[in-house]
Design a protein around this motif. Structure first.
Motif, mmCIF file in Angstrom:
data_model
loop_
_atom_site.group_PDB
_atom_site.id
_atom_site.type_symbol
_atom_site.label_atom_id
_atom_site.label_comp_id
_atom_site.label_asym_id
_atom_site.label_seq_id
_atom_site.Cartn_x
_atom_site.Cartn_y
_atom_site.Cartn_z
ATOM 1 N N GLU A 33 0.659 -1.202 -0.128
ATOM 2 C CA GLU A 33 0.022 -0.082 0.071
ATOM 3 C C GLU A 33 0.923 1.470 -0.082
ATOM 4 O OE1 GLU A 33 -3.326 0.243 -0.285
ATOM 5 O OE2 GLU A 33 -3.501 -1.983 -0.829
ATOM 6 N N GLY A 34 2.113 1.044 -0.273
ATOM 7 C CA GLY A 34 3.121 2.196 -0.270
ATOM 8 C C GLY A 34 3.770 2.716 0.932
ATOM 9 N N TRP A 35 3.465 1.929 2.222
ATOM 10 C CA TRP A 35 4.190 2.290 3.444
ATOM 11 C C TRP A 35 5.966 1.940 3.205
ATOM 12 C CZ3 TRP A 35 6.917 -0.512 7.335
ATOM 13 C CH2 TRP A 35 6.958 0.323 8.670
ATOM 14 N N GLN A 36 6.359 3.182 3.741
ATOM 15 C CA GLN A 36 7.928 3.032 3.382
ATOM 16 C C GLN A 36 8.540 2.469 4.608
ATOM 17 O OE1 GLN A 36 9.462 4.006 0.526
ATOM 18 N NE2 GLN A 36 7.569 4.095 -0.406
ATOM 19 N N LEU A 37 9.597 1.541 4.576
ATOM 20 C CA LEU A 37 10.478 1.145 5.655
ATOM 21 C C LEU A 37 10.972 2.630 6.325
ATOM 22 C CD1 LEU A 37 11.954 -1.941 4.418
ATOM 23 C CD2 LEU A 37 10.165 -1.901 5.832
ATOM 24 N N PRO A 38 11.170 2.521 7.628
ATOM 25 C CA PRO A 38 11.590 3.893 8.250
ATOM 26 C C PRO A 38 13.313 4.004 8.051
ATOM 27 C CG PRO A 38 11.306 2.126 9.815
ATOM 28 C CD PRO A 38 10.755 1.551 8.391
ATOM 29 N N SER A 39 13.906 4.924 8.549
ATOM 30 C CA SER A 39 15.598 4.893 8.590
ATOM 31 C C SER A 39 15.959 3.904 9.426
ATOM 32 C CB SER A 39 15.817 6.240 8.837
ATOM 33 O OG SER A 39 15.442 6.475 10.218
ATOM 34 N N MET A 40 15.315 3.239 10.558
ATOM 35 C CA MET A 40 16.023 2.318 11.348
ATOM 36 C C MET A 40 15.091 1.280 11.450
ATOM 37 S SD MET A 40 17.837 2.496 15.141
ATOM 38 C CE MET A 40 18.799 3.711 14.748
ATOM 39 N N ILE A 41 15.616 -0.086 11.472
ATOM 40 C CA ILE A 41 14.666 -0.983 11.992
ATOM 41 C C ILE A 41 15.462 -1.904 13.063
ATOM 42 C CG2 ILE A 41 13.655 -3.436 11.198
ATOM 43 C CD1 ILE A 41 13.288 -2.428 8.707
ATOM 44 N N VAL A 42 15.050 -2.277 13.987
ATOM 45 C CA VAL A 42 15.833 -2.974 15.210
ATOM 46 C C VAL A 42 15.011 -4.113 15.319
ATOM 47 C CG1 VAL A 42 16.508 -2.895 17.439
ATOM 48 C CG2 VAL A 42 16.077 -0.750 16.172
ATOM 49 N N GLY A 43 15.838 -5.488 15.311
ATOM 50 C CA GLY A 43 15.111 -6.745 15.717
ATOM 51 C C GLY A 43 15.979 -7.700 16.055
ATOM 52 N N THR A 44 15.388 -8.772 16.490
ATOM 53 C CA THR A 44 16.174 -9.892 17.139
ATOM 54 C C THR A 44 15.453 -11.150 16.744
ATOM 55 O OG1 THR A 44 17.405 -10.817 19.145
ATOM 56 C CG2 THR A 44 15.098 -10.254 19.348
ATOM 57 N N SER A 45 16.289 -12.214 16.782
ATOM 58 C CA SER A 45 15.906 -13.678 16.330
ATOM 59 C C SER A 45 15.387 -13.772 14.985
ATOM 60 C CB SER A 45 14.802 -13.964 17.599
ATOM 61 O OG SER A 45 14.631 -15.378 17.412
ATOM 62 N N ALA A 46 14.151 -14.416 14.931
ATOM 63 C CA ALA A 46 13.557 -14.350 13.653
ATOM 64 C C ALA A 46 12.939 -13.044 13.154
ATOM 65 C CB ALA A 46 12.292 -15.367 13.662
ATOM 66 N N GLY A 47 12.534 -12.131 13.968
ATOM 67 C CA GLY A 47 12.316 -10.745 13.813
ATOM 68 C C GLY A 47 13.254 -9.915 13.045
ATOM 69 N N ALA A 48 14.545 -10.308 13.295
ATOM 70 C CA ALA A 48 15.609 -9.624 12.590
ATOM 71 C C ALA A 48 15.873 -10.160 11.143
ATOM 72 C CB ALA A 48 17.041 -9.713 13.435
ATOM 73 N N ALA A 49 15.516 -11.520 11.129
ATOM 74 C CA ALA A 49 15.686 -12.050 9.826
ATOM 75 C C ALA A 49 14.451 -11.655 9.087
ATOM 76 C CB ALA A 49 15.620 -13.457 9.670
ATOM 77 N N ILE A 50 13.389 -11.532 9.273
ATOM 78 C CA ILE A 50 12.200 -10.966 8.535
ATOM 79 C C ILE A 50 12.563 -9.466 8.049
ATOM 80 C CG2 ILE A 50 9.763 -10.261 8.749
ATOM 81 C CD1 ILE A 50 10.158 -13.103 8.581
ATOM 82 N N ALA A 51 13.278 -8.810 9.000
ATOM 83 C CA ALA A 51 13.708 -7.309 8.521
ATOM 84 C C ALA A 51 14.592 -7.471 7.740
ATOM 85 C CB ALA A 51 14.225 -6.598 9.861
ATOM 86 N N ALA A 52 15.545 -8.554 7.615
ATOM 87 C CA ALA A 52 16.661 -8.485 6.555
ATOM 88 C C ALA A 52 15.985 -8.790 5.295
ATOM 89 C CB ALA A 52 17.609 -9.541 7.071
#
Length: 286
Positions: A33-52
């Motif tokens: 829908e056009g939502w832009q990823l922000p300037s910083m993502i923080v993650g850990t475990s599988a959440g970090a992998a989803i971010a990657a």
């Protein structure tokens, strides 16, 4: 701040194993829908992998790679390994292969050149307790917070001396190094082994805080969206803590956290995230 606007400057993705496919489904829908990823993502475990995956092939491709690997996996634990003196979990093979599907030499340039930095949270063992005792006490602290206090951000791990550290994945020197950091951030011994990062042991970042956030100013907190994977029945879908906005699944994510076999319902977890995002977007137009 609306969590679905482009006013989000920091996006934090909690860990949670297969529950993180809820995050993937929600982000996939928002980005369409056009939502832009922000300037910083923080993650850990599988959440970090989803971010990657969001910075490389996209969450849909990561889901297909996961389903392919799971469909070729019949059991989680190999009992024959015990006879050889080893604890052999399927995750030890499946997870690195999954990471390689979207963090590799072909996608590394996309990761390095991304305008979004990805801060991956890992846990360092206590300097005084060593790796094994730190893991044992970290597990105990996790269970107490989950079953007794129902804390979003735990308090016990730091009391035991466990330390959380953030590594900028977009500054990795090669794809293999990036995968090592992601593997360490998702390594809960003995299911997956702790990794040496910069010659020091590192393991699952969720042991110190499953929804990790670096130190922030009041302004930074107000522009932060934290996507949880655990459902807290006493809280609404969107709520605030200390000026940060938190978004949780509308119901418990319909998937087993640690199942990495053909029985895992990861597609259903992804679909719940997509539906939750669609409902949230629809509510904005009312």
């Amino acid at each position: 701040m609306s969590p679905f606007s482009n006013d989000v400057h920091t996006l934090a993705l909690a860990g949670g194993g297969n529950r993180c496919w809820w995050q993937a489904g929600a982000l996939s829908r928002l980005m369409r829908e056009g939502w832009q990823l922000p300037s910083m993502i923080v993650g850990t475990s599988a959440g970090a992998a989803i971010a990657a995956s969001c910075l490389t092939t996209g969450p849909e491709a990561a889901l297909e790679a996961c389903k392919d690997l799971y469909n070729r996996t019949a059991k989680i634990f190999n009992w024959r390994g015990v006879l050889r003196g080893r604890l052999e979990f399927a995750h030890q093979t499946v997870y690195p292969l999954w990471l390689s599907a979207f963090v590799n030499e072909g996608t590394f340039d996309s990761l390095r050149s991304s305008v979004t930095s990805l801060q991956v949270a890992i846990t360092r063992p206590s300097r005084y307790l060593g790796l094994r005792t730190s893991v044992a006490l970290g597990t105990l602290a996790y269970l107490v917070d989950k079953k007794v206090w129902h804390s979003v951000h735990p308090r016990l791990p730091k009391f035991f001396g466990l330390q959380q550290e953030f590594i900028d994945l977009t500054r990795s020197t090669c794809a293999a190094e990036a995968r090592s950091v992601l593997a360490a951030a998702a390594a809960p011994p003995p299911i997956m082994q702790a990794q040496k990062i910069d010659d020091r042991w590192a393991f699952d970042g969720g042991y110190t805080d499953n929804a990790p956030i670096p130190h922030q100013s009041s302004v930074q907190r107000a522009s932060t969206l934290v996507m949880l994977t655990r459902h807290y029945r006493s809280r609404p879908s969107v709520f605030t803590i200390k000026d940060r906005t938190y978004w949780q699944p509308s119901r418990p994510v319909p998937v087993s956290t640690w199942d990495c076999t053909y029985r895992a319902t990861v597609a259903e977890a992804f679909e719940l995230g997509s539906c939750d995002a669609e409902l949230a977007l629809a509510a904005l137009t009312i």
